[in-house]
Scaffold this motif. Sequence first.
Motif, PDB file in Angstrom:
ATOM      1  N   SER A 221       0.848  -1.195   0.000  1.00  0.00           N
ATOM      2  CA  SER A 221       0.000   0.000   0.000  1.00  0.00           C
ATOM      3  C   SER A 221       0.884   1.247   0.000  1.00  0.00           C
ATOM      4  O   SER A 221       2.053   1.182   0.404  1.00  0.00           O
ATOM      5  CB  SER A 221      -0.910   0.003   1.229  1.00  0.00           C
ATOM      6  OG  SER A 221      -0.129   0.066   2.401  1.00  0.00           O
ATOM      7  N   VAL A 222       0.309   2.375  -0.448  1.00  0.00           N
ATOM      8  CA  VAL A 222       1.132   3.585  -0.601  1.00  0.00           C
ATOM      9  C   VAL A 222       1.463   4.193   0.769  1.00  0.00           C
ATOM     10  O   VAL A 222       0.734   3.998   1.747  1.00  0.00           O
ATOM     11  CB  VAL A 222       0.452   4.659  -1.490  1.00  0.00           C
ATOM     12  CG1 VAL A 222       0.371   4.203  -2.924  1.00  0.00           C
ATOM     13  CG2 VAL A 222      -0.908   5.027  -0.950  1.00  0.00           C
ATOM     14  N   ALA A 223       2.560   4.955   0.781  1.00  0.00           N
ATOM     15  CA  ALA A 223       3.008   5.594   2.020  1.00  0.00           C
ATOM     16  C   ALA A 223       2.017   6.665   2.447  1.00  0.00           C
ATOM     17  O   ALA A 223       1.404   7.327   1.607  1.00  0.00           O
ATOM     18  CB  ALA A 223       4.379   6.216   1.809  1.00  0.00           C
ATOM     19  N   LYS A 224       1.880   6.839   3.782  1.00  0.00           N
ATOM     20  CA  LYS A 224       0.961   7.869   4.284  1.00  0.00           C
ATOM     21  C   LYS A 224       1.496   9.262   3.978  1.00  0.00           C
ATOM     22  O   LYS A 224       0.744  10.212   3.817  1.00  0.00           O
ATOM     23  CB  LYS A 224       0.805   7.702   5.803  1.00  0.00           C
ATOM     24  CG  LYS A 224       0.006   6.454   6.183  1.00  0.00           C
ATOM     25  CD  LYS A 224      -0.054   6.287   7.704  1.00  0.00           C
ATOM     26  CE  LYS A 224      -0.588   4.904   8.083  1.00  0.00           C
ATOM     27  NZ  LYS A 224       0.086   4.314   9.223  1.00  0.00           N
ATOM     28  N   SER A 225       2.824   9.401   3.945  1.00  0.00           N
ATOM     29  CA  SER A 225       3.415  10.731   3.753  1.00  0.00           C
ATOM     30  C   SER A 225       4.803  10.591   3.165  1.00  0.00           C
ATOM     31  O   SER A 225       5.453   9.558   3.332  1.00  0.00           O
ATOM     32  CB  SER A 225       3.496  11.428   5.117  1.00  0.00           C
ATOM     33  OG  SER A 225       4.399  12.503   5.063  1.00  0.00           O
ATOM     34  N   GLN A 226       5.228  11.621   2.447  1.00  0.00           N
ATOM     35  CA  GLN A 226       6.594  11.632   1.898  1.00  0.00           C
ATOM     36  C   GLN A 226       7.605  12.130   2.922  1.00  0.00           C
ATOM     37  O   GLN A 226       8.811  11.979   2.740  1.00  0.00           O
ATOM     38  CB  GLN A 226       6.654  12.569   0.677  1.00  0.00           C
ATOM     39  CG  GLN A 226       6.148  11.958  -0.607  1.00  0.00           C
ATOM     40  CD  GLN A 226       7.039  10.828  -1.105  1.00  0.00           C
ATOM     41  OE1 GLN A 226       8.246  10.968  -1.206  1.00  0.00           O
ATOM     42  NE2 GLN A 226       6.446   9.679  -1.383  1.00  0.00           N
ATOM     43  N   VAL A 227       7.111  12.806   3.979  1.00  0.00           N
ATOM     44  CA  VAL A 227       8.000  13.511   4.911  1.00  0.00           C
ATOM     45  C   VAL A 227       7.775  12.988   6.327  1.00  0.00           C
ATOM     46  O   VAL A 227       6.629  12.840   6.768  1.00  0.00           O
ATOM     47  CB  VAL A 227       7.720  15.036   4.856  1.00  0.00           C
ATOM     48  CG1 VAL A 227       8.627  15.793   5.807  1.00  0.00           C
ATOM     49  CG2 VAL A 227       7.889  15.557   3.433  1.00  0.00           C
ATOM     50  N   ALA A 228       8.859  12.722   7.041  1.00  0.00           N
ATOM     51  CA  ALA A 228       8.751  12.273   8.430  1.00  0.00           C
ATOM     52  C   ALA A 228       8.420  13.465   9.335  1.00  0.00           C
ATOM     53  O   ALA A 228       8.490  14.624   8.917  1.00  0.00           O
ATOM     54  CB  ALA A 228      10.063  11.623   8.869  1.00  0.00           C
ATOM     55  N   THR A 229       8.042  13.179  10.571  1.00  0.00           N
ATOM     56  CA  THR A 229       7.682  14.235  11.522  1.00  0.00           C
ATOM     57  C   THR A 229       8.490  14.071  12.805  1.00  0.00           C
ATOM     58  O   THR A 229       9.080  13.009  13.049  1.00  0.00           O
ATOM     59  CB  THR A 229       6.185  14.167  11.891  1.00  0.00           C
ATOM     60  OG1 THR A 229       5.911  12.845  12.381  1.00  0.00           O
ATOM     61  CG2 THR A 229       5.298  14.453  10.699  1.00  0.00           C
ATOM     62  N   LEU A 230       8.478  15.132  13.612  1.00  0.00           N
ATOM     63  CA  LEU A 230       9.036  15.020  14.958  1.00  0.00           C
ATOM     64  C   LEU A 230       7.964  14.399  15.846  1.00  0.00           C
ATOM     65  O   LEU A 230       6.793  14.782  15.761  1.00  0.00           O
ATOM     66  CB  LEU A 230       9.391  16.409  15.492  1.00  0.00           C
ATOM     67  CG  LEU A 230      10.588  17.096  14.832  1.00  0.00           C
ATOM     68  CD1 LEU A 230      10.541  18.591  15.109  1.00  0.00           C
ATOM     69  CD2 LEU A 230      11.884  16.488  15.341  1.00  0.00           C
ATOM     70  N   PRO A 231       8.325  13.462  16.714  1.00  0.00           N
ATOM     71  CA  PRO A 231       7.320  12.910  17.623  1.00  0.00           C
ATOM     72  C   PRO A 231       6.761  14.018  18.520  1.00  0.00           C
ATOM     73  O   PRO A 231       7.441  15.007  18.800  1.00  0.00           O
ATOM     74  CB  PRO A 231       8.113  11.887  18.455  1.00  0.00           C
ATOM     75  CG  PRO A 231       9.355  11.615  17.669  1.00  0.00           C
ATOM     76  CD  PRO A 231       9.648  12.862  16.895  1.00  0.00           C
TER      77      PRO A 231
END
Length: 267
Positions: A221-231
Amino acid sequence: MAFAEIETNFHANGGIDDIVEAQRPFALKHGVSFGDFIQFAGAVGVSNCAGGPRLQFLAGRSNFSLPAPDLTVPEPFDATDKIFARMGDAGFSPNEVVDLLISHSVAAQDHVDPTIPGTPFDSTPGDFDAQFFVETLLQGTLFPGNGSNTGEVMSPLAGEFRLQSDFEIARDARTACEWQSFITDQNLMVAKFESVMAKLAVLGQNPQDLVDCSEIIPVPSVAKSQVATLPAGKTLADIEQSCNAVPFPVISADPGPATSVAPVPPS
Ligand code: HEM
Ligand SMILES: [Ca+2]
């Protein structure tokens, strides 16, 4: 899988016995070589992770092999020079070691601290995402378990485990920019993993002798986002930026109070 009674006793292989014993009967039942089965199961396995790669699968490895000598597999307490030298013997550059470590985005430990089995290396062990590359660069603040284990260093989140080797490779001048490059580029990360795994999968083989059966590997399945986030609860000030050539990207923080990471359920 062929010499489990020898190789699963090597310290660096701790914990691998479970999956070896689970998979061997399938390989034997279907008359598939152990090498082919391990490659097939790995490709199907990562295709189950959201945003995951679709790995090439080549079949036709022989079932002839000899037991490996001990002390050739990297340990989390090994210095980066030693890890890079060993992986270099197998033909991988330091940046390709980083590409292989993308796997630690969908990974957890059972044996470095046996008191907290199933403790993952990032906050999203079910997602093939770049959270691992952000979270390994956050300042370490706590030990999720008893904290007295060789190969472990402090992690930034309750319930998250940090290997000393991941900590050091993230900050090493040879590899810090490759590490940082995945944080804002999921597609790049997946492409690099597909390419380095294609190389790993044919080590010691002549690819001309193998048959391309990649079409049987499921499409993830496709990725939820192209960019990671800070927790949640972390800011850019908590990042130990280590790539000298490129500033750390501006990424947003997840909303809400700081949370802890749940253990991975036993398989
Ligand atoms: C660079 C050297 C590496 C070191 C020092 C290292 C170390 C470790 C350690 C200590 C664990 C936890 C084992 C346990 O306690 O159960 C682990 C888990 C894992 N590693 Fe690595 N690793 C390395 C490279 C790799 C590579 C190249 C791959 C695959 C391409 C990989 C894939 C995984 C996976 C999938 C797990 C999780 C297994 C599970 O969740 O049950 N690692 N690694
Ligand atoms: Ca992840």
